[in-house]
Design an enzyme around this catalytic site. Sequence first.
Site, PDB file in Angstrom:
ATOM      1  N   LYS A 175      15.247 -18.646  49.788  1.00 14.36           N
ATOM      2  CA  LYS A 175      15.005 -20.055  50.182  1.00 14.36           C
ATOM      3  C   LYS A 175      15.130 -20.249  51.691  1.00 14.36           C
ATOM      4  O   LYS A 175      15.929 -21.063  52.155  1.00 14.36           O
ATOM      5  CB  LYS A 175      15.936 -20.985  49.423  1.00 14.36           C
ATOM      6  CG  LYS A 175      15.648 -20.988  47.921  1.00 14.36           C
ATOM      7  CD  LYS A 175      16.281 -22.138  47.188  1.00 14.36           C
ATOM      8  CE  LYS A 175      15.953 -22.128  45.718  1.00 14.36           C
ATOM      9  NZ  LYS A 175      16.576 -21.032  44.958  1.00 14.36           N
TER      10      LYS A 175
HETATM   11  O1  LIG Z   1      13.922 -21.029  43.635  1.00 20.89           O
HETATM   12  C1  LIG Z   1      14.497 -20.892  42.559  1.00 20.89           C
HETATM   13  O2  LIG Z   1      14.468 -19.843  41.947  1.00 20.89           O
HETATM   14  C2  LIG Z   1      15.102 -22.079  41.934  1.00 20.89           C
HETATM   15  C3  LIG Z   1      14.485 -23.285  42.181  1.00 20.89           C
HETATM   16  C4  LIG Z   1      14.813 -24.398  41.388  1.00 20.89           C
HETATM   17  O3  LIG Z   1      14.199 -25.454  41.479  1.00 20.89           O
HETATM   18  N1  LIG Z   1      15.800 -24.277  40.474  1.00 20.89           N
HETATM   19  C5  LIG Z   1      16.489 -23.104  40.273  1.00 20.89           C
HETATM   20  O4  LIG Z   1      17.343 -23.071  39.373  1.00 20.89           O
HETATM   21  N2  LIG Z   1      16.198 -22.013  41.051  1.00 20.89           N
HETATM   22  C6  LIG Z   1      16.980 -20.754  40.915  1.00 20.89           C
HETATM   23  O5  LIG Z   1      16.738 -20.212  39.613  1.00 20.89           O
HETATM   24  C7  LIG Z   1      17.929 -19.667  39.047  1.00 20.89           C
HETATM   25  C8  LIG Z   1      18.253 -20.410  37.764  1.00 20.89           C
HETATM   26  O6  LIG Z   1      19.310 -19.790  37.086  1.00 20.89           O
HETATM   27  P1  LIG Z   1      19.648 -20.108  35.543  1.00 20.89           P
HETATM   28  O7  LIG Z   1      19.790 -21.600  35.432  1.00 20.89           O
HETATM   29  O8  LIG Z   1      20.919 -19.375  35.312  1.00 20.89           O
HETATM   30  O9  LIG Z   1      18.501 -19.585  34.718  1.00 20.89           O
HETATM   31  C9  LIG Z   1      18.976 -19.769  40.151  1.00 20.89           C
HETATM   32  O10 LIG Z   1      18.933 -18.565  40.889  1.00 20.89           O
HETATM   33  C10 LIG Z   1      18.494 -20.909  41.030  1.00 20.89           C
HETATM   34  O11 LIG Z   1      18.899 -20.743  42.369  1.00 20.89           O
END
Ligand SMILES: O=C(O)c1cc(=O)[nH]c(=O)n1[C@@H]1O[C@H](COP(=O)(O)O)[C@@H](O)[C@H]1O
Length: 307
Positions: free
Chosen positions: A105
């Site tokens: 990011k």
């Molecule tokens: O850019 C990302 O991957 C991201 C964007 C977003 O809008 N929401 C989001 O959850 N993420 C990332 O996606 C992952 C979600 O993790 P879980 O919720 O455990 O599946 C984390 O690494 C967050 O930082």
Amino acid sequence: MINKLVDKIVKTNAPVVVGLDPMMKYIPEHVQKEAFEQYGETLEGAAEAIWQYNKAIIDNIYDIVPAVKPQIAMYEQFGIEGLKVFKKTVDYCHEKDMVVIGDVKRGDIGSTSEAYAVAHLGKVKVGSKLLTPFDEDFATVNPYLGSDGINPFIKVCNEEDKGIFILVKTSNPSSGEFQDQLIDGKPLYEHVGAKVNEWGRQCMGDTYSNVGAVVGATYPEMGKVLRKVMPKAYILVPGYGAQGGKAEDLTAFFNPDGLGAIVNSSRGIIAAYAKDEYAKFGAKNFGEASRQAALDMIADINGALGK
Ligand SMILES: O=C(O)c1cc(=O)[nH]c(=O)n1[C@@H]1O[C@H](COP(=O)(O)O)[C@@H](O)[C@H]1O
């Protein structure tokens, strides 16, 4: 790089990316214990635990999942030792022929974005040599600074055949505070989506662009609109599983060709062993539990897509 990602998604029949977000609380006791016996309760010890945890998960999923998304914050919190394991993880995934999306990011004024782009996707000049720092295949990028912050990434993507995913509508509960604000009658995320479409034309693969977008699974109605605003952008869709996104909500993110989106799950896969559903594997077999959770996720999404 988008060509390789699409190719791997088609070959595995799995529009899925596993998020390697190794939070300490999810690393099984026995893995932590062994690492601490070797290195003590130190940053090195934490890094070793993360490495052993990641390696077991990668070994169990590399043949069924096209890509991984290591989230750099989970490594960075352990300082240099954590970052070394981030790099070791990227390299190991490449050895296993997986596509690596560095969830970093980044985004800043032009000159600083250039350094970020070089660090994560490009090569850095040292004397007469060009050296490769982190070497992910894709990086996530924050568009808040506008084109100045994005263009250096596009330049490196074109030079190195790499890609980016630009935050358009994020999955978190307060994402609407800014992203849903209306400007000229349209929400900000739609304006960003239109820019992603425009930036993407400068960096095309065969069918899709190397400039993709991030849109949260938790906002399927917005995903439906954004799918049309940026038809050539691959959409990285986080928020499935732990954040409540459901397979039936995800169809809106795909194009009629059955492609165009890749769905992320981090905790839902890497910490599967801790869920009742996968308790039968036991903490010792956490890698096998992750494999089963990945297989279930793939079947769930393909089921919703009618594949
Ligand atoms: O850019 C990302 O991957 C991201 C964007 C977003 O809008 N929401 C989001 O959850 N993420 C990332 O996606 C992952 C979600 O993790 P879980 O919720 O455990 O599946 C984390 O690494 C967050 O930082």
